[in-house]
Design a protein around this motif. Structure first.
Motif, PDB file in Angstrom:
ATOM      1  N   HIS A 158      -6.447  -6.923  14.125  1.00 57.17           N
ATOM      2  CA  HIS A 158      -5.045  -6.607  13.830  1.00 57.17           C
ATOM      3  C   HIS A 158      -4.820  -6.608  12.317  1.00 57.17           C
ATOM      4  CE1 HIS A 158      -4.217  -7.003  18.050  1.00 57.17           C
ATOM      5  NE2 HIS A 158      -4.764  -8.200  18.033  1.00 57.17           N
ATOM      6  N   ARG A 159      -5.476  -5.687  11.634  1.00 59.45           N
ATOM      7  CA  ARG A 159      -5.370  -5.591  10.176  1.00 59.45           C
ATOM      8  C   ARG A 159      -3.936  -5.228   9.787  1.00 59.45           C
ATOM      9  NH1 ARG A 159      -9.578  -4.020   6.232  1.00 59.45           N
ATOM     10  NH2 ARG A 159      -8.460  -3.324   4.393  1.00 59.45           N
ATOM     11  N   PRO A 160      -3.385  -5.891   8.770  1.00 58.15           N
ATOM     12  CA  PRO A 160      -2.006  -5.606   8.342  1.00 58.15           C
ATOM     13  C   PRO A 160      -1.865  -4.202   7.747  1.00 58.15           C
ATOM     14  CG  PRO A 160      -2.798  -7.676   7.411  1.00 58.15           C
ATOM     15  CD  PRO A 160      -3.966  -7.014   8.042  1.00 58.15           C
ATOM     16  N   ASP A 161      -0.657  -3.717   7.742  1.00 59.32           N
ATOM     17  CA  ASP A 161      -0.339  -2.432   7.128  1.00 59.32           C
ATOM     18  C   ASP A 161      -0.280  -2.624   5.617  1.00 59.32           C
ATOM     19  OD1 ASP A 161       0.647   0.017   6.310  1.00 59.32           O
ATOM     20  OD2 ASP A 161       2.570  -0.183   7.336  1.00 59.32           O
ATOM     21  N   TRP A 162      -1.135  -1.930   4.904  1.00 56.52           N
ATOM     22  CA  TRP A 162      -1.187  -2.104   3.441  1.00 56.52           C
ATOM     23  C   TRP A 162       0.038  -1.536   2.736  1.00 56.52           C
ATOM     24  CZ3 TRP A 162      -1.339   2.112   0.116  1.00 56.52           C
ATOM     25  CH2 TRP A 162      -1.585   3.351   0.708  1.00 56.52           C
ATOM     26  N   GLN A 163       0.846  -0.741   3.438  1.00 55.39           N
ATOM     27  CA  GLN A 163       2.038  -0.153   2.828  1.00 55.39           C
ATOM     28  C   GLN A 163       3.306  -0.953   3.119  1.00 55.39           C
ATOM     29  OE1 GLN A 163       1.698   3.804   4.516  1.00 55.39           O
ATOM     30  NE2 GLN A 163       0.891   4.576   2.580  1.00 55.39           N
ATOM     31  N   ALA A 164       3.192  -1.992   3.883  1.00 53.60           N
ATOM     32  CA  ALA A 164       4.376  -2.791   4.213  1.00 53.60           C
ATOM     33  C   ALA A 164       4.874  -3.547   2.984  1.00 53.60           C
ATOM     34  CB  ALA A 164       4.038  -3.780   5.324  1.00 53.60           C
ATOM     35  N   GLU A 165       6.154  -3.898   2.992  1.00 53.71           N
ATOM     36  CA  GLU A 165       6.735  -4.617   1.860  1.00 53.71           C
ATOM     37  C   GLU A 165       6.082  -5.981   1.644  1.00 53.71           C
ATOM     38  OE1 GLU A 165      10.960  -4.852   1.638  1.00 53.71           O
ATOM     39  OE2 GLU A 165      11.218  -2.809   2.336  1.00 53.71           O
ATOM     40  N   HIS A 176      -3.080 -11.912   2.542  1.00 56.66           N
ATOM     41  CA  HIS A 176      -3.519 -13.275   2.233  1.00 56.66           C
ATOM     42  C   HIS A 176      -3.750 -14.053   3.522  1.00 56.66           C
ATOM     43  CE1 HIS A 176      -2.873 -17.588   1.628  1.00 56.66           C
ATOM     44  NE2 HIS A 176      -3.553 -17.395   0.506  1.00 56.66           N
ATOM     45  N   ASP A 177      -2.763 -14.005   4.422  1.00 60.33           N
ATOM     46  CA  ASP A 177      -2.889 -14.709   5.697  1.00 60.33           C
ATOM     47  C   ASP A 177      -4.043 -14.146   6.528  1.00 60.33           C
ATOM     48  OD1 ASP A 177      -0.680 -16.060   4.808  1.00 60.33           O
ATOM     49  OD2 ASP A 177       0.709 -15.195   6.279  1.00 60.33           O
ATOM     50  N   TYR A 178      -4.175 -12.836   6.540  1.00 62.46           N
ATOM     51  CA  TYR A 178      -5.234 -12.148   7.298  1.00 62.46           C
ATOM     52  C   TYR A 178      -6.626 -12.579   6.821  1.00 62.46           C
ATOM     53  CZ  TYR A 178      -8.113  -8.181   8.866  1.00 62.46           C
ATOM     54  OH  TYR A 178      -9.091  -7.389   9.417  1.00 62.46           O
ATOM     55  N   LEU A 179      -6.793 -12.711   5.508  1.00 60.68           N
ATOM     56  CA  LEU A 179      -8.110 -13.017   4.951  1.00 60.68           C
ATOM     57  C   LEU A 179      -8.453 -14.504   4.939  1.00 60.68           C
ATOM     58  CD1 LEU A 179      -8.076 -10.566   1.930  1.00 60.68           C
ATOM     59  CD2 LEU A 179      -9.477 -10.396   3.993  1.00 60.68           C
ATOM     60  N   TYR A 180      -7.452 -15.369   4.739  1.00 64.95           N
ATOM     61  CA  TYR A 180      -7.771 -16.768   4.464  1.00 64.95           C
ATOM     62  C   TYR A 180      -7.327 -17.788   5.508  1.00 64.95           C
ATOM     63  CZ  TYR A 180      -8.858 -14.865  -0.083  1.00 64.95           C
ATOM     64  OH  TYR A 180      -9.406 -14.131  -1.097  1.00 64.95           O
ATOM     65  N   LEU A 181      -6.369 -17.462   6.349  1.00 60.50           N
ATOM     66  CA  LEU A 181      -5.870 -18.452   7.298  1.00 60.50           C
ATOM     67  C   LEU A 181      -6.521 -18.245   8.664  1.00 60.50           C
ATOM     68  CD1 LEU A 181      -2.067 -18.516   6.407  1.00 60.50           C
ATOM     69  CD2 LEU A 181      -3.926 -19.903   5.473  1.00 60.50           C
ATOM     70  N   ARG A 182      -7.164 -19.281   9.173  1.00 56.37           N
ATOM     71  CA  ARG A 182      -7.866 -19.206  10.453  1.00 56.37           C
ATOM     72  C   ARG A 182      -7.503 -20.405  11.317  1.00 56.37           C
ATOM     73  NH1 ARG A 182      -8.591 -14.875   8.906  1.00 56.37           N
ATOM     74  NH2 ARG A 182     -10.484 -13.854   8.252  1.00 56.37           N
TER      75      ARG A 182
END
Length: 95
Positions: free
Chosen positions: A26-33, A40-46
Motif C-alpha cells: 500500500h505505497r502512499p500517493d507521492w502527489q498527496a499533500e 516517512h511512516d511507510y518507510l520507517y514505522l513497523r
C-alpha cells in the motif's frame, strides 16, 4: 519452514527472502499533500505483532514471484499463501 507456493507447491523457506509487513504493498500517493509524512511512516514505522501477521516474501531462488504469507509469528505456522498481485487486485489495484 515450508511455504506452499500457490503456483509451484511446497517450497523450502530458504528459497525466499522475507521483506516485512504486507502493508508495504500500500505505497502512499507521492502527489498527496501529506506525502512527506506518509512516506516517512511507510518507510520507517513497523508493527512487530505476536501472533497472526501478513508478510511479504519474495521467491528469489525460484520464479521471482512476490507472495503474501499469513503466518503466526509465535509458532511459524502458515495459514495462507497468496500471490501479492492477486491481493493487490482484490483490493482494487490494477497494477
Amino acid at each position: 519452514m515450508i511455504i506452499d507456493h500457490p503456483l509451484l507447491g511446497p517450497r523450502d523457506a530458504q528459497e525466499f527472502t522475507y521483506l516485512g509487513d504486507a502493508a508495504l504493498i500500500h505505497r502512499p500517493d507521492w502527489q498527496a499533500e501529506d506525502a512527506v509524512d506518509a512516506f516517512h511512516d511507510y518507510l520507517y514505522l513497523r508493527d512487530n505483532p505476536a501472533g497472526q501477521h501478513r508478510e511479504l516474501w519474495f521467491h528469489e531462488q525460484g520464479d521471482r514471484s512476490w507472495l503474501v504469507v499469513t503466518r503466526n509469528t509465535l509458532t511459524h505456522e502458515i495459514s495462507k499463501v497468496e500471490l501479492a498481485r492477486d491481493v493487490a487486485r482484490a483490493e482494487g489495484r490494477s497494477k
